[in-house]
Design an enzyme around this catalytic site. Structure first.
Site, PDB file in Angstrom:
ATOM      1  N   LYS A 111      -5.338   3.371  -7.410  1.00  0.00           N
ATOM      2  CA  LYS A 111      -4.759   4.717  -7.140  1.00  0.00           C
ATOM      3  C   LYS A 111      -3.503   5.187  -7.609  1.00  0.00           C
ATOM      4  CE  LYS A 111      -6.170   3.705  -2.091  1.00  0.00           C
ATOM      5  NZ  LYS A 111      -5.806   3.411  -0.776  1.00  0.00           N
ATOM      6  N   ASP A 148      -3.756   7.970  10.784  1.00  0.00           N
ATOM      7  CA  ASP A 148      -4.278   7.092   9.664  1.00  0.00           C
ATOM      8  C   ASP A 148      -5.207   6.108  10.489  1.00  0.00           C
ATOM      9  OD1 ASP A 148      -4.223   6.655   6.581  1.00  0.00           O
ATOM     10  OD2 ASP A 148      -3.661   4.662   7.636  1.00  0.00           O
ATOM     11  N   HIS A 206      -3.252  -0.478  12.258  1.00  0.00           N
ATOM     12  CA  HIS A 206      -2.696  -1.749  11.882  1.00  0.00           C
ATOM     13  C   HIS A 206      -1.396  -1.544  11.674  1.00  0.00           C
ATOM     14  CE1 HIS A 206      -4.546   0.203   8.100  1.00  0.00           C
ATOM     15  NE2 HIS A 206      -3.378   0.201   7.706  1.00  0.00           N
ATOM     16  N   ASP A 212       0.951  -1.083  -0.186  1.00  0.00           N
ATOM     17  CA  ASP A 212      -0.185  -0.067   0.069  1.00  0.00           C
ATOM     18  C   ASP A 212       0.919   1.194   0.063  1.00  0.00           C
ATOM     19  OD1 ASP A 212      -2.462   1.168  -0.046  1.00  0.00           O
ATOM     20  OD2 ASP A 212      -3.006   1.343   2.084  1.00  0.00           O
ATOM     21  N   GLU A 217      -7.515  11.466  10.835  1.00  0.00           N
ATOM     22  CA  GLU A 217      -7.815  11.272   9.343  1.00  0.00           C
ATOM     23  C   GLU A 217      -9.137  10.525   9.377  1.00  0.00           C
ATOM     24  OE1 GLU A 217      -8.104   8.588   5.752  1.00  0.00           O
ATOM     25  OE2 GLU A 217      -7.416   7.989   7.773  1.00  0.00           O
ATOM     26  N   HIS A 275      -2.639  11.351  -2.238  1.00  0.00           N
ATOM     27  CA  HIS A 275      -2.207  10.076  -2.644  1.00  0.00           C
ATOM     28  C   HIS A 275      -3.467   9.424  -2.780  1.00  0.00           C
ATOM     29  CE1 HIS A 275      -3.064   9.553   1.764  1.00  0.00           C
ATOM     30  NE2 HIS A 275      -2.989   8.216   1.601  1.00  0.00           N
ATOM     31  N   ASP A 276      -4.482   9.582  -2.333  1.00  0.00           N
ATOM     32  CA  ASP A 276      -5.668   8.798  -2.344  1.00  0.00           C
ATOM     33  C   ASP A 276      -6.570   9.291  -3.418  1.00  0.00           C
ATOM     34  OD1 ASP A 276      -6.806   6.395  -1.286  1.00  0.00           O
ATOM     35  OD2 ASP A 276      -6.986   7.306   0.763  1.00  0.00           O
TER      36      ASP A 276
END
Length: 523
Positions: free
Chosen positions: A434, A223, A96, A58, A264, A326-327
């Protein structure tokens, strides 16, 4: 930093946003770009995405550990940015860690004897007594629980792993996963949800905040924080009061390290989560802004955008805003949802999505527990392509961003008017949407870009926004008809005024300082 000072401590300067390797292959490439004369006084902040740390998926958001990725960045690079007077923003991926993290690897190696046995969430233990056992051994939560689960992918959010004793265990895995068997040996990739009830997790958070502060961080973006708190009977997305309890605990640690937290969260406007964050003195990530700018330019109307600007002022909301990032371009955020009115009507949102798809964008959706789509989520596209690849429209969008209250964040590819990289998205496969907006630029690309008027015009406006004392003063919206937009800042005798015609996409910027008046015209 006092407990009441999180919003007030948000720096009011223009922020560059890029991966460490977005410019000329590594962070040193970005440093070289920022040292060029064209970038003097342009940026006071730099949001470096998390592939600056050791990660495996990712593009950085599957953290192995928070040591610097030596292939992409060095302590010397961070020192050079500090010498340029540029403050840093980093991510802390709260929900995570990678399967490749030392903690999860210890769990795979030692099983029930691991010191990190409770560091991650054992799915079956979490749902014990709250569902039925599936044939493959995992618990399927009862329907009343499944109905509350908020999914980022089809199917249940679990990864099946094998312990040293040969038993299969199931761990909560909200985001990415992949399992392969090679020569009889299993290998795993995935982003494993952390167990926020574990004291070891909070020790890890504290150590990470301390490390980010040593790197020179001023802002830490939290995040996926809304997925962190989990409790049987609650939704797994922004349940309360547990999420607030976690956030307050994180705030205490961040204040001890002089850090501003930027939570976020993507959520429908109608849920009013942004109001709750602001009322609790947190800055708000303005995911409403990109869609509202597209709407204003496409419709040549200021109506919806001004409604949001008025709310920012009236409720004293401190924001970080952006055009691209970035998203994807957020769309779910604009909805009202079942609890209230959206910033845009649903039909207007659907029409905007259709236009963005016609301009080459890709759609990302959200899913229910049964794997069916429940909502659109975001459109992946460069902002330049989302506006129809018009220099005039991108120039106008940037001017609006720089004059709207908030800390403006500038995606590097938008600065260089990058178009959709459809080939990159196709090469990346089913989950590669993306990549359409993540094209790396070489030193030659930067050199060529700096010969383009659209790039130089943006830098001219960015320098004004970053350096003029007007933007530390009082803001007002000057009344106009709905096809015009006049935004004015004044600090003492220094004044900056944007006068934009949304119908013609032309605008002027007037700047008065020390008795001198400068007029920048763009048409």
């Amino acid at each position: 930093m006092t407990h009441a000072g999180m919003k007030a401590s948000l720096p009011n300067r223009v922020m560059l946003n890029a991966y460490p390797d977005s410019i000329d292959g590594d962070l040193a490439g970005t440093v070289r770009m920022l040292q060029r004369p064209e970038f003097t006084d342009a940026f006071g902040l730099f949001y470096v995405l998390p592939s600056i740390f050791n990660s495996d998926l990712d593009r950085g958001f599957s953290i192995i550990d928070y040591d610097l990725n030596s292939d992409l960045a060095s302590a010397e690079d961070l020192a050079a940015l500090d010498e340029l007077g540029i403050m840093l923003k980093f991510d802390m991926v709260l929900n995570h860690l990678s399967v490749g993290s030392p903690q999860f690897q210890d769990l795979l190696k030692h099983g029930d004897d691991s010191a990190f046995r409770d560091f991650f969430i054992d799915w079956n233990e979490f749902w014990e007594g709250e569902g039925e056992l599936h044939a493959d051994g995992h618990v399927v939560p009862s329907p009343e629980h499944l109905d509350r689960l908020f999914m980022r992918k089809p199917g249940l959010p679990i990864l099946q792993v094998r312990f040293p004793d040969g038993s299969d265990r199931f761990y909560w895995n909200t985001f990415y996963q992949r399992v392969e068997t090679i020569d009889g040996e299993r290998s795993y990739l995935g982003q494993m949800d952390l167990n926020a009830e574990s004291p070891r997790v909070w020790t890890f958070y504290r150590e990470t905040f301390e490390k980010l502060a040593r790197y020179g961080a001023k802002i830490v973006r939290l995040d996926a924080f809304a997925y962190l708190h989990k409790a049987v009977g609650d939704t797994n997305f922004f349940n309360t009061p547990g999420t607030w309890d976690h956030l307050d605990r994180l705030r205490t640690i961040s204040e001890e390290n002089g850090l501003v937290l930027l939570p976020e969260i993507h959520g429908e406007y109608g849920t009013k989560i942004h109001e709750e964050l602001s009322d609790r003195d947190y800055p708000v990530y303005d995911f409403f802004f990109p869609g509202l700018v597209i709407d204003a330019i496409d419709s040549a109307s200021n109506t919806h955008l001004l409604r949001w600007i008025d709310e920012i002022i009236e409720r004293d909301i401190a924001t970080v805003n952006m055009l691209g990032c970035h998203d994807g371009i957020p769309v779910i955020d604009l909805k009202g949802g079942p609890t209230g009115q959206g910033l845009l009507p649903d039909a207007t949102i659907e029409a905007m999505i259709s236009r963005l798809l016609e301009r080459g964008g890709r759609v990302k959706n959200l899913y229910g527990a049964d794997g069916t789509k429940v909502s659109y989520y975001q459109v992946n596209a460069t902002f330049f392509s989302a506006l129809g690849e018009s220099d005039a429209r991108l120039r106008l969008a940037r001017a609006i961003q720089l004059f709207v209250p908030g800390t403006p964040q500038v995606w590097y590819l938008d600065l260089f008017a990058g178009a959709n990289d459809v080939e990159a998205a196709d090469r990346a496969g089913a989950d590669g949407h993306k990549e359409i907006n993540r094209t790396n630029l070489s030193a030659a690309d930067v050199e060529a870009g700096l010969a383009r008027p659209i790039v130089l015009d943006q830098l001219e406006m960015i320098r004004l926004r970053n350096a003029s004392p007007a933007f530390d003063g009082r803001f007002e919206v000057v009344p106009t008809d709905d096809t015009r937009l006049q935004l004015r800042w004044q600090n003492g005798s220094t004044v900056a005024l944007l006068d934009a015609d949304l119908a013609t996409e032309r605008f002027t910027i007037t700047h008065e300082h020390d008795g001198h008046t400068e007029i920048l015209g763009y048409d």
